[in-house]
Design an enzyme around this catalytic site. Structure first.
Site, short mmCIF file in Angstrom:
data_model
loop_
_atom_site.label_atom_id
_atom_site.label_comp_id
_atom_site.label_asym_id
_atom_site.label_seq_id
_atom_site.Cartn_x
_atom_site.Cartn_y
_atom_site.Cartn_z
CB SER A 236 33.87 25.66 12.43
OG SER A 236 33.12 25.21 11.34
CE1 TYR B 97 37.37 29.03 8.95
CE2 TYR B 97 35.94 27.19 8.31
CZ TYR B 97 36.21 28.27 9.13
OH TYR B 97 35.34 28.58 10.14
CE LYS C 273 38.17 28.79 12.75
NZ LYS C 273 38.15 29.83 13.78
#
Ligand code: UFG
Length: 352
Positions: A136, A161, A165
């Site tokens: 992302s 989150y 990643k």
């Protein structure tokens, strides 16, 4: 390696990005096995497969193998690899809500980090060396400069989150250093929106949508009264947040291109590639485009900024252009028209 048919494992293949990618992989002639724990997918009680995959099979006239499997269970993963032989893994399965990740960080690290390590371990046990990772733009943290280029610093992430990643990218880099036959393409997505042009598969969020486009879509069919715009005092042309929205089908095709590149060129090591259009649009511009596509008025109210939001983010997409031969073909009007078509056909998502 170039001419054989690749059998691909797609984790999280019943999700929004996964299902669109499975469709494009089948169209491109790849064989696909999907594993998914159905946490964010709809399946009829008496059906063997999630509904989105049944529709993908109908649209492509091809078959997908589906296995209900949770990536946090390494023995279940081992069973999958024992029954099937894979050339490549495309790994989507993950938790993805920024706000929720602050409340439940352990769940996010367990699924997104430990779950990924499980997959990599089972790949190693089975000598599978091609991996495409669902990363992302969030790995860039607060952008120091725009557009975002792949070799810029990563890791200054503001929530668990985003950190998962970033951490997985670091794990993948280390793995590639330890094994010079391992090939990873980490696709850094900007803001995927829209739906397949058939209007039959699309985004079906659980509960209140966290993201702009699905929220607007629910307002447009009367499921929600109005949109709340999180701040109009950013340093952007109209004060609202600017993002690089990318059509889900362009994004899905990016995965097919990445895998075709692995299959034909067999690149070794870790490579990060942005998937975005290179163009940013503000929240107000998205609302106007959606109103034009749908003919519906989207009432909105300006409220406080959302904690953790950045003012603007958009990609430099030239690496994807050059290395993968990939460019986006759909613009903001297409993204809005296809979202509207999906939402109008399926106001309650797959549960219709
Ligand atoms: N926005 C609103 N109202 C809403 C939802 C969003 O005004 O109800 C605004 C946001 O403030 C932002 C823009 O719309 O300016 C886009 O917000 P999204 O939530 O749709 O997308 P984000 O860019 O915040 O987040 C996305 C992904 C994350 C990822 C992040 C960075 O959803 O998973 O990009 O890559 F971490």
């Amino acid at each position: 390696m170039g001419s054989e048919v690749w059998n691909v494992l797609v984790t999280g293949g019943a999700g929004y990005i996964g299902s669109h990618t499975v469709l494009e992989l089948l169209e491109a002639g790849f064989q696909v096995v999907v594993i998914d724990n159905l946490i964010n997918a709809y399946k009829d009680l008496n059906s063997e497969k999630p509904k989105c995959l049944l529709i993908v099979e109908k649209l492509t006239n091809k078959n997908v193998t589906f296995i209900d499997c949770d990536i946090t269970n390494i023995n279940d993963l081992r069973d999958v690899f024992q029954k099937h032989t894979f050339s490549c893994v495309i790994h989507f399965a993950a938790l993805k809500a920024v706000g929720e990740s602050c409340q439940k960080p352990l769940e996010y690290y367990k699924v997104n980090v430990a779950g990924t390590v499980n997959i990599l371990e089972v790949m190693r046990e089975n000598n599978v060396k091609h991996f495409i990772y669902s990363s992302s733009a969030t790995v860039y943290g607060i952008p120091e400069q725009l557009p975002l280029v792949e070799d810029m610093k990563t890791g200054n992430c503001t929530n668990p989150y985003g950190k998962t990643k970033f951490m997985v990218e670091e794990i993948l880099k280390d793995l590639c250093k330890s094994d010079d036959e391992f090939s990873v393409i980490s696709l850094r997505y900007f803001n995927p929106v829209g739906a397949h042009s058939s209007g039959q598969i699309g985004e079906d969020p659980n509960g209140i949508p966290n993201n702009l486009m699905p929220y607007i879509a629910q307002v447009s069919v009367g499921k929600r009264d109005m949109l709340y715009i999180y701040g109009n005092d950013y340093d952007t042309p109209d004060g609202t947040g600017v993002r690089d929205y990318i059509h889900i089908v362009d994004l899905a095709i990016g995965h097919v291109k990445a895998m075709t590149y692995q299959k034909t060129c067999n690149p070794m090591g870790f490579k990060a590639i942005n998937l975005g259009t290179g163009k940013g649009y503000s929240v107000l511009e998205v609302i106007r485009a959606y109103e034009k596509a749908s003919g519906k008025k989207i009432p909105y109210k300006i409220v406080e900024r959302r904690p953790g939001d950045i003012s603007a983010s958009y990609a430099d997409a030239s690496v994807a252009n050059k290395e993968l031969g990939w460019t986006t073909t759909k613009n903001l009007d297409d993204m809005c028209a296809d979202t509207w078509k999906w939402q109008q056909n399926n106001p309650n998502g797959y549960k219709n």
